[in-house]
Structures are given as structure tokens and as C-alpha cells.
Write an enzyme that holds these catalytic residues in place. Structure first.
Site, PDB file in Angstrom:
ATOM      1  N   THR A  11      46.926  31.907  35.038  1.00 59.57           N
ATOM      2  CA  THR A  11      47.265  32.947  36.012  1.00 59.57           C
ATOM      3  C   THR A  11      47.323  32.399  37.429  1.00 59.57           C
ATOM      4  OG1 THR A  11      46.243  34.639  34.614  1.00 59.57           O
ATOM      5  CG2 THR A  11      46.571  35.184  36.925  1.00 59.57           C
ATOM      6  N   GLY A 129      38.946  36.035  46.186  1.00 62.60           N
ATOM      7  CA  GLY A 129      40.378  35.891  45.917  1.00 62.60           C
ATOM      8  C   GLY A 129      41.160  35.564  47.175  1.00 62.60           C
ATOM      9  N   ILE A 131      40.939  37.022  50.068  1.00 67.55           N
ATOM     10  CA  ILE A 131      40.249  37.336  51.322  1.00 67.55           C
ATOM     11  C   ILE A 131      39.784  36.038  51.973  1.00 67.55           C
ATOM     12  CG2 ILE A 131      38.311  38.531  52.392  1.00 67.55           C
ATOM     13  CD1 ILE A 131      38.247  40.380  49.955  1.00 67.55           C
ATOM     14  N   GLY A 182      44.297  45.437  31.978  1.00 68.38           N
ATOM     15  CA  GLY A 182      44.173  44.021  32.303  1.00 68.38           C
ATOM     16  C   GLY A 182      43.212  43.715  33.430  1.00 68.38           C
ATOM     17  N   GLU A 185      38.283  41.753  31.049  1.00 65.35           N
ATOM     18  CA  GLU A 185      38.492  40.892  29.889  1.00 65.35           C
ATOM     19  C   GLU A 185      38.062  41.621  28.613  1.00 65.35           C
ATOM     20  OE1 GLU A 185      39.891  37.992  30.102  1.00 65.35           O
ATOM     21  OE2 GLU A 185      39.835  37.691  32.284  1.00 65.35           O
ATOM     22  N   ASP A 196      29.455  37.234  37.390  1.00 64.78           N
ATOM     23  CA  ASP A 196      30.516  36.771  38.284  1.00 64.78           C
ATOM     24  C   ASP A 196      30.088  36.934  39.740  1.00 64.78           C
ATOM     25  OD1 ASP A 196      33.561  36.199  38.826  1.00 64.78           O
ATOM     26  OD2 ASP A 196      33.124  38.029  39.936  1.00 64.78           O
ATOM     27  N   LYS A 200      29.187  34.184  43.223  1.00 63.08           N
ATOM     28  CA  LYS A 200      29.863  34.314  44.509  1.00 63.08           C
ATOM     29  C   LYS A 200      28.879  34.520  45.657  1.00 63.08           C
ATOM     30  CE  LYS A 200      34.055  36.127  42.335  1.00 63.08           C
ATOM     31  NZ  LYS A 200      34.876  37.322  42.065  1.00 63.08           N
ATOM     32  N   GLY A 297      43.659  38.225  41.065  1.00 61.97           N
ATOM     33  CA  GLY A 297      45.091  38.296  40.822  1.00 61.97           C
ATOM     34  C   GLY A 297      45.759  36.967  41.093  1.00 61.97           C
TER      35      GLY A 297
END
Length: 400
Positions: A11, A129, A131, A182, A185, A196, A200, A297
Site C-alpha cells: 500500500t 501518516g 501529519i 478496509g 484488518e 499500534d 507511536k 492510507g
């Protein structure tokens, strides 16, 4: 012309390839010279794909090519990503990555190797992502002591909580919707249990304090126990529920956590909804800075990766300053952290007041139970009082 290689054509990798090709003129102008993808590494074949002419399956081809100056690691996971990245840095190549697992576990070590080689290890896309947050912490908020970083760091959980809030839906059905769209997962554990987000916040905490924060030592609680009934109480209190990663200086000690929190409308992250991420940085001089945008994304994340590629090309033989040492930062015991709690219980008001003293009661019209808000207290003090009460349906921390 600078030659680069992309490790992984999923992706994010395909997004990086697309941006480098389609925005080549913009990137050339900003980097100061043309950036050309010489290789794409993947185990799979992609017949007819634009990457096919540069696709390879052997990493050594890339590692041993002196023309490759920058390697873009977007495979994810620790193996073989760590071995590939370390070998690249030791060979004198800069590395850009979106791999939060890699950065959280080995970030300080890889930064040191890059600095020893006068190259760079950059990871803007590993948190938030698209940002921009890593570079501001490294380069722009440098005159302040960072007192707090609080973030909605996972789009999947934020989407689920937003849907539950708006529609009154239960957790399981909302999770299934997220999977069908989507956003989640098939195995959503990393997202919904906070694994996750904790990686971070560990990265952000390490950068804010200049020492390594071990994500495995951070208190972590996900959203899988949040119910539609919790949101009925939240609406009664005019609050929302968000999964927050936090790193805060409390009484000269650093406390870090990931957990669901109740936020009031005055909080800067209250209106961050759906798959959007939001990060609050509080400095002792600059005050509150809020970063909001797409946290995942293909193209938002790839855009952050390519911004690092441009930075690497601009600083080809100069290591940019990243203050993150391998020295461990000792976190305060989370049990000593103080806050107010919202509690749901089937106990009567007399028993509640016997255990907790003066409280603020919240009645959401749910038969057989009542809610209440405690005074500010430590986690360990709350645990003792909850044990005394003996009938706790659930509890959610209240964000100040």
C-alpha cells in the site's frame, strides 16, 4: 540525479512509487536534483505494473549498488526490515521508513549508525501518516520543554469510537463495518488493543525527551471493552470517548499510557473524528500546538515518506540533528498517575459514597446501574476504592 530504492511494494510502497513518478518535477525542484527509482524490491511479481522494469527480488543487488544513495523501507515488521535497514546505513546509504515497529524498537540505534556515517535515518511517516509531527519535534519546537504529548494515533479505533458515538451501535458490529470498509484488518488486535498506538507514543515520547522510551513499559489498554452503554453516559456528561496515547510530565516525572479517555468539548482533540488522527503538543513556552490530518492510507503516508527522501537528498552527506539517545528514559509508575475516573456500578449510592466519598452521580437511565465521577486520585488509590466498592461494571479515565 539521485538513485533510490523502494523496499516493499504494498500500500505505502506503491504510493511512494506513484508520487516519485507523478510529482517528479516538484520533487526535483525541492530536492535540488532529480530523484530516480532504480529498484523496487518485493518477493512478488507485478506483471504489467509500472514498477515491473525496476523490480528485483534480491536485496543484495540494491545494497551492493554504489549508485543507490537512499533506501525507502516500507515493508513493515522487524524481520527482515531491521537487518536490511541496518546494513544500508552501515553501507553509507540514507534510509527513510514508515515502519513504526522498527523505529519504536531500534530508532536510537539506527539514528546513531546514520550519524556515524554522515547519513540520515528519517521516519516522518512512522507516526501520524501524512501529519507532519516528527520534523516539528526535531527542528521547530526546540526552544521549549515539552510538557505533554497527547494523540489520537490510530484511525481504526477512532473510526469505531466515532461510529459508536454517532449511531449508538455496539462494538462488535462497528468493528465489522470497519473491516468491511478496509479500515480494520481481519485480525484487528494491534489496533483495537492499543498496540499500534503505544509504539507511536513511545516514538514521540523518545523524541520529546531525547532518551529511549521502551514501549513495552507503557501502560496499554484498548477499546474492546467500550460499550454502547458507555456512550449513553458520555452523552449525558456532554463528553466523547477517544483512545489516547499520552506522554506527560507529572510532578517532574514522565508518565506514559494508552487508554480510552472521556474528553470534554473544550479539549483540542474532542472534534477529531472518523479515521483522522490528531496530536496535541504542549510546550512550556509555545503553549498548545495541534496537528490534525490523515493518519494512514497509501498516499498520505507515502507523501510523508517522500518528504523524508527530499530531506535526505538535500542533506546527502550531512547528518541532520535528531535528539534521541540510546540511554533509557525511566518512566514513572503508572499507578501513581492522578486523574478523575468515571465509573459504572450496580451498587447503591450509600455504598458508593462509603468507598469513594463525595462523587458526582450520572444517571443515563440504564436499569440496574448508575454512574459517577470520582475526585482526582491516583491509579492505585482508585484500585483500592474500587475493590472496596466491589461492584464495578466499567471505568473510563477522564481527560483533563
Amino acid at each position: 540525479m539521485i538513485k533510490v530504492a523502494i523496499l516493499g511494494y504494498g500500500t505505502v510502497g506503491s504510493g511512494v512509487f506513484k508520487i516519485l513518478k507523478e510529482n517528479s518535477n516538484i520533487i526535483t525542484a525541492k530536492a535540488g536534483q532529480e530523484v530516480d527509482v532504480k529498484y523496487v524490491l518485493d518477493l512478488r511479481d507485478f506483471p504489467g505494473d509500472p514498477c515491473e522494469p525496476v523490480l528485483v527480488h534480491d536485496y543484495d543487488i540494491i545494497l551492493n549498488d554504489p549508485e543507490v544513495e537512499v533506501i525507502i523501507e516500507v515493508m513493515g515488521g522487524l524481520k527482515p526490515a531491521y537487518d536490511f535497514v541496518r546494513a544500508a546505513l552501515e553501507a553509507g546509504k540514507s534510509v527513510c521508513t514508515s515502519n513504526k515497529e522498527l523505529v519504536a524498537k531500534y530508532g536510537a540505534q539506527l539514528i546513531r549508525i546514520a550519524q556515524e556515517k554522515n547519513r540520515n535515518f528519517l521516519f516522518e511517516a512512522a507516526v501520524g501518516g501524512g501529519i507532519p509531527i516528527i520534523r516539528p519535534l526535531n527542528m521547530h519546537i526546540t526552544a521549549d520543554k515539552i510538557q505533554e504529548i497527547t494523540g489520537i494515533l490510530n484511525g481504526t479505533t477512532n473510526y469505531i469510537l466515532t461510529k459508536m458515538d454517532r449511531e449508538g451501535a455496539d462494538f462488535d458490529s462497528t468493528l465489522k463495518q470497519a473491516q468491511d470498509l478496509g479500515y480494520a484488518e481481519r485480525n484487528p488486535e494491534a489496533d483495537i488493543e492499543g498496540f499500534d498506538a503505544v509504539r507511536k507514543i513511545a516514538i514521540l515520547a523518545s523524541l520529546a525527551n531525547g532518551k529511549t522510551v521502551d514501549f513495552e513499559e507503557i501502560y496499554t489498554e484498548g477499546i474492546s471493552k467500550i460499550t454502547a452503554q458507555d456512550f449513553k453516559y458520555a452523552k449525558k456528561m456532554n463528553k466523547s470517548i477517544k483512545l489516547l496515547g499520552k506522554c506527560k510530565n507529572e510532578e517532574n516525572a514522565i508518565v506514559a499510557s494508552v487508554s480510552p479517555r472521556l474528553l470534554s468539548p473544550e479539549h483540542p482533540l474532542y472534534n477529531v473524528n472518523d479515521v483522522i488522527n490528531g496530536i496535541l503538543v504542549r510546550g512550556n513556552m509555545v503553549g498548545d500546538l495541534v496537528f490534525i490530518g490523515s493518519g494512514a492510507g497509501s498516499l498520505p503516508t507515502a507523501s510523508a515518506v517522500v518528504s523524508d527522501v527530499v530531506d535526505c537528498v538535500r542533506h546527502l552527506n550531512v547528518s541532520t540533528t535528531v535528539m534521541w539517545s540510546e540511554e533509557k528514559l525511566e518512566l514513572e509508575n503508572f499507578a501513581k498517575s492522578k486523574k478523575k475516573f468515571f465509573v459504572r456500578t450496580g451498587a447503591d449510592t450509600e455504598k458508593i459514597e462509603t468507598a469513594f466519598g463525595s462523587v458526582e452521580f450520572v444517571d443515563a437511565g440504564i436499569s440496574g446501574e448508575i454512574g459517577f465521577i470520582t475526585d482526582k486520585m491516583s491509579e492505585e488509590e482508585f484500585a483500592k476504592k474500587a475493590e472496596m466498592l466491589g461492584d464495578v461494571i466499567s471505568r473510563i479515565r477522564i481527560e483533563s
